[in-house]
Design a protein around this motif. Structure first.
Motif, PDB file in Angstrom:
ATOM      1  N   ARG A 184       0.634  -1.146  -0.005  1.00  0.00           N
ATOM      2  CA  ARG A 184      -0.031  -0.049   0.128  1.00  0.00           C
ATOM      3  C   ARG A 184       0.863   1.203   0.025  1.00  0.00           C
ATOM      4  NH1 ARG A 184      -2.932  -1.230   3.801  1.00  0.00           N
ATOM      5  NH2 ARG A 184      -1.645   0.080   5.552  1.00  0.00           N
ATOM      6  N   ASP A 185       1.868   1.175   0.836  1.00  0.00           N
ATOM      7  CA  ASP A 185       2.936   2.314   0.812  1.00  0.00           C
ATOM      8  C   ASP A 185       3.632   2.412  -0.577  1.00  0.00           C
ATOM      9  OD1 ASP A 185       2.278   2.829   3.258  1.00  0.00           O
ATOM     10  OD2 ASP A 185       3.958   1.625   4.134  1.00  0.00           O
ATOM     11  N   TRP A 186       3.871   1.564  -1.148  1.00  0.00           N
ATOM     12  CA  TRP A 186       4.492   1.524  -2.393  1.00  0.00           C
ATOM     13  C   TRP A 186       3.616   2.105  -3.459  1.00  0.00           C
ATOM     14  CZ3 TRP A 186       9.248   1.785  -3.721  1.00  0.00           C
ATOM     15  CH2 TRP A 186      10.225   1.102  -3.098  1.00  0.00           C
ATOM     16  N   PHE A 187       2.332   1.600  -3.192  1.00  0.00           N
ATOM     17  CA  PHE A 187       1.224   2.254  -4.053  1.00  0.00           C
ATOM     18  C   PHE A 187       0.841   3.570  -4.166  1.00  0.00           C
ATOM     19  CE2 PHE A 187      -3.256   3.319  -5.070  1.00  0.00           C
ATOM     20  CZ  PHE A 187      -3.365   2.949  -6.478  1.00  0.00           C
ATOM     21  N   LEU A 188       0.900   4.101  -2.858  1.00  0.00           N
ATOM     22  CA  LEU A 188       0.950   5.534  -2.520  1.00  0.00           C
ATOM     23  C   LEU A 188       1.882   6.303  -2.838  1.00  0.00           C
ATOM     24  CD1 LEU A 188      -0.859   5.031   1.028  1.00  0.00           C
ATOM     25  CD2 LEU A 188      -2.140   5.723  -1.267  1.00  0.00           C
ATOM     26  N   ALA A 189       3.018   5.694  -2.560  1.00  0.00           N
ATOM     27  CA  ALA A 189       4.421   6.366  -3.399  1.00  0.00           C
ATOM     28  C   ALA A 189       4.250   6.514  -4.710  1.00  0.00           C
ATOM     29  CB  ALA A 189       5.531   5.658  -2.798  1.00  0.00           C
ATOM     30  N   GLY A 190       3.878   5.643  -5.365  1.00  0.00           N
ATOM     31  CA  GLY A 190       3.872   5.725  -7.000  1.00  0.00           C
ATOM     32  C   GLY A 190       2.771   6.603  -7.416  1.00  0.00           C
ATOM     33  N   ALA A 191       1.473   6.504  -6.522  1.00  0.00           N
ATOM     34  CA  ALA A 191       0.374   7.421  -7.048  1.00  0.00           C
ATOM     35  C   ALA A 191       0.992   8.872  -6.797  1.00  0.00           C
ATOM     36  CB  ALA A 191      -0.821   7.340  -6.207  1.00  0.00           C
ATOM     37  N   GLY A 192       1.730   9.027  -5.737  1.00  0.00           N
ATOM     38  CA  GLY A 192       2.210  10.676  -5.579  1.00  0.00           C
ATOM     39  C   GLY A 192       3.136  10.948  -6.499  1.00  0.00           C
ATOM     40  N   VAL A 193       4.026  10.069  -6.823  1.00  0.00           N
ATOM     41  CA  VAL A 193       5.032  10.290  -7.851  1.00  0.00           C
ATOM     42  C   VAL A 193       4.319  10.528  -9.263  1.00  0.00           C
ATOM     43  CG1 VAL A 193       7.062   9.454  -9.312  1.00  0.00           C
ATOM     44  CG2 VAL A 193       6.937   9.304  -6.747  1.00  0.00           C
ATOM     45  N   LEU A 194       3.318   9.571  -9.375  1.00  0.00           N
ATOM     46  CA  LEU A 194       2.755  10.014 -10.712  1.00  0.00           C
ATOM     47  C   LEU A 194       1.734  11.229 -10.666  1.00  0.00           C
ATOM     48  CD1 LEU A 194       1.435   8.759 -13.384  1.00  0.00           C
ATOM     49  CD2 LEU A 194      -0.309   7.493 -12.068  1.00  0.00           C
ATOM     50  N   PHE A 195       1.063  11.593  -9.456  1.00  0.00           N
ATOM     51  CA  PHE A 195       0.478  12.724  -9.201  1.00  0.00           C
ATOM     52  C   PHE A 195       1.292  13.784  -9.499  1.00  0.00           C
ATOM     53  CE2 PHE A 195      -1.705  15.909  -6.812  1.00  0.00           C
ATOM     54  CZ  PHE A 195      -2.726  16.231  -7.475  1.00  0.00           C
ATOM     55  N   GLY A 196       2.688  13.900  -8.895  1.00  0.00           N
ATOM     56  CA  GLY A 196       3.639  14.755  -8.923  1.00  0.00           C
ATOM     57  C   GLY A 196       4.015  14.999 -10.392  1.00  0.00           C
ATOM     58  N   GLY A 197       4.114  13.985 -11.172  1.00  0.00           N
ATOM     59  CA  GLY A 197       4.688  14.097 -12.380  1.00  0.00           C
ATOM     60  C   GLY A 197       3.655  14.864 -13.221  1.00  0.00           C
ATOM     61  N   ILE A 198       2.226  14.404 -12.887  1.00  0.00           N
ATOM     62  CA  ILE A 198       1.324  15.189 -13.939  1.00  0.00           C
ATOM     63  C   ILE A 198       1.143  16.453 -13.434  1.00  0.00           C
ATOM     64  CG2 ILE A 198      -1.154  15.073 -14.261  1.00  0.00           C
ATOM     65  CD1 ILE A 198      -1.177  12.166 -13.511  1.00  0.00           C
ATOM     66  N   LEU A 199       1.202  16.984 -12.246  1.00  0.00           N
ATOM     67  CA  LEU A 199       1.316  18.232 -11.690  1.00  0.00           C
ATOM     68  C   LEU A 199       2.314  18.971 -12.512  1.00  0.00           C
ATOM     69  CD1 LEU A 199       0.034  18.280  -8.206  1.00  0.00           C
ATOM     70  CD2 LEU A 199      -1.058  18.786  -9.817  1.00  0.00           C
ATOM     71  N   LEU A 200       3.519  18.407 -12.386  1.00  0.00           N
ATOM     72  CA  LEU A 200       4.854  19.055 -12.948  1.00  0.00           C
ATOM     73  C   LEU A 200       4.590  19.113 -14.413  1.00  0.00           C
ATOM     74  CD1 LEU A 200       7.798  17.518 -11.022  1.00  0.00           C
ATOM     75  CD2 LEU A 200       6.962  19.789 -11.035  1.00  0.00           C
TER      76      LEU A 200
END
Length: 217
Positions: A184-200
């Motif tokens: 779950r943590d890895w999923f959240l981290a990946g989602a965060g990175v993905l979301f951060g990438g989208i934002l960037l």
């Protein structure tokens, strides 16, 4: 003991009989039909002859011989005890009997001693057998107690195994929970990175446009 019993039996047997006297150590006396030397001589009696006393006065006694002849003899030649010769013969007979009994007793004593040795040997052998059986009994008790001890150990090991299985199950569940949490943590981290990438991805072009516009002005 047997000699004493014999004497007592003889005493009882003769108690009810008439008095018996014996011709004394005088070699020969005469048995007459009456009191006095003038009476007919019936027979002569040798020393030691047993005579049954039928009646007696101061000088003569009417007697009966062993063959049943009755007559008169002078009382002075009679004695209540057997003569020395007969007493000696009787003593020799008793001695011979005692010697025979003594030999028999010696044989019986030897037999008893032999039997005693046999019994002692059997007792010793029985004692050895008892000791051996007691040792065997102790060994059997130890063997019989071993399954009980093993059963107790098995019960303790069963309990320990149950505890280990419970601990293993708890650790497995904890590992599963940790694994799920890590995923779950890895999923959240990946989602965060993905979301951060989208934002960037959305923000950087705008920033670039603004920078370009500023440079143009």
């Amino acid at each position: 003991m047997r000699g004493i019993l014999f004497v007592l039996l003889c005493a009882v047997a003769t108690a009810g009989l008439a008095e018996t006297n014996y011709v004394d150590d005088t070699l020969v006396i005469t048995l007459r039909t009456g009191q006095g030397n003038s009476y007919q001589i019936l027979r002569t009696l040798t020393s030691g002859t047993a005579l049954e006393i039928l009646e007696r006065d101061d000088k003569y006694a009417r007697v009966r011989t062993p063959d049943g002849t009755e007559g008169w003899v002078l009382s002075q030649y009679l004695t209540p005890t057997p003569v020395a010769r007969d007493r000696l013969a009787q003593a020799e007979q008793r001695l011979a009997r005692f010697e025979t009994e003594n030999q028999q007793l010696k044989k019986e004593l030897a037999a008893l001693r032999s039997e005693k040795r046999t019994v002692e040997g059997e007792h010793k052998q029985a004692s050895s057998t008892v000791e051996r059986l007691q040792g065997e009994l102790e060994r059997l008790k130890a063997v019989a107690a071993r399954p009980l001890e093993l059963e107790k150990q098995n019960q303790e090991m069963g309990k320990r195994l149950q505890e280990l299985e419970l601990n293993a199950r708890m650790l497995s569940e904890e590992n599963t929970a940790l694994r799920d949490r890590a995923n779950r943590d890895w999923f959240l981290a990946g989602a965060g990175v993905l979301f951060g990438g989208i934002l960037l991805g959305l923000i950087l072009p705008k920033l670039r446009k603004r920078q370009s516009w500023s440079d143009w002005r």
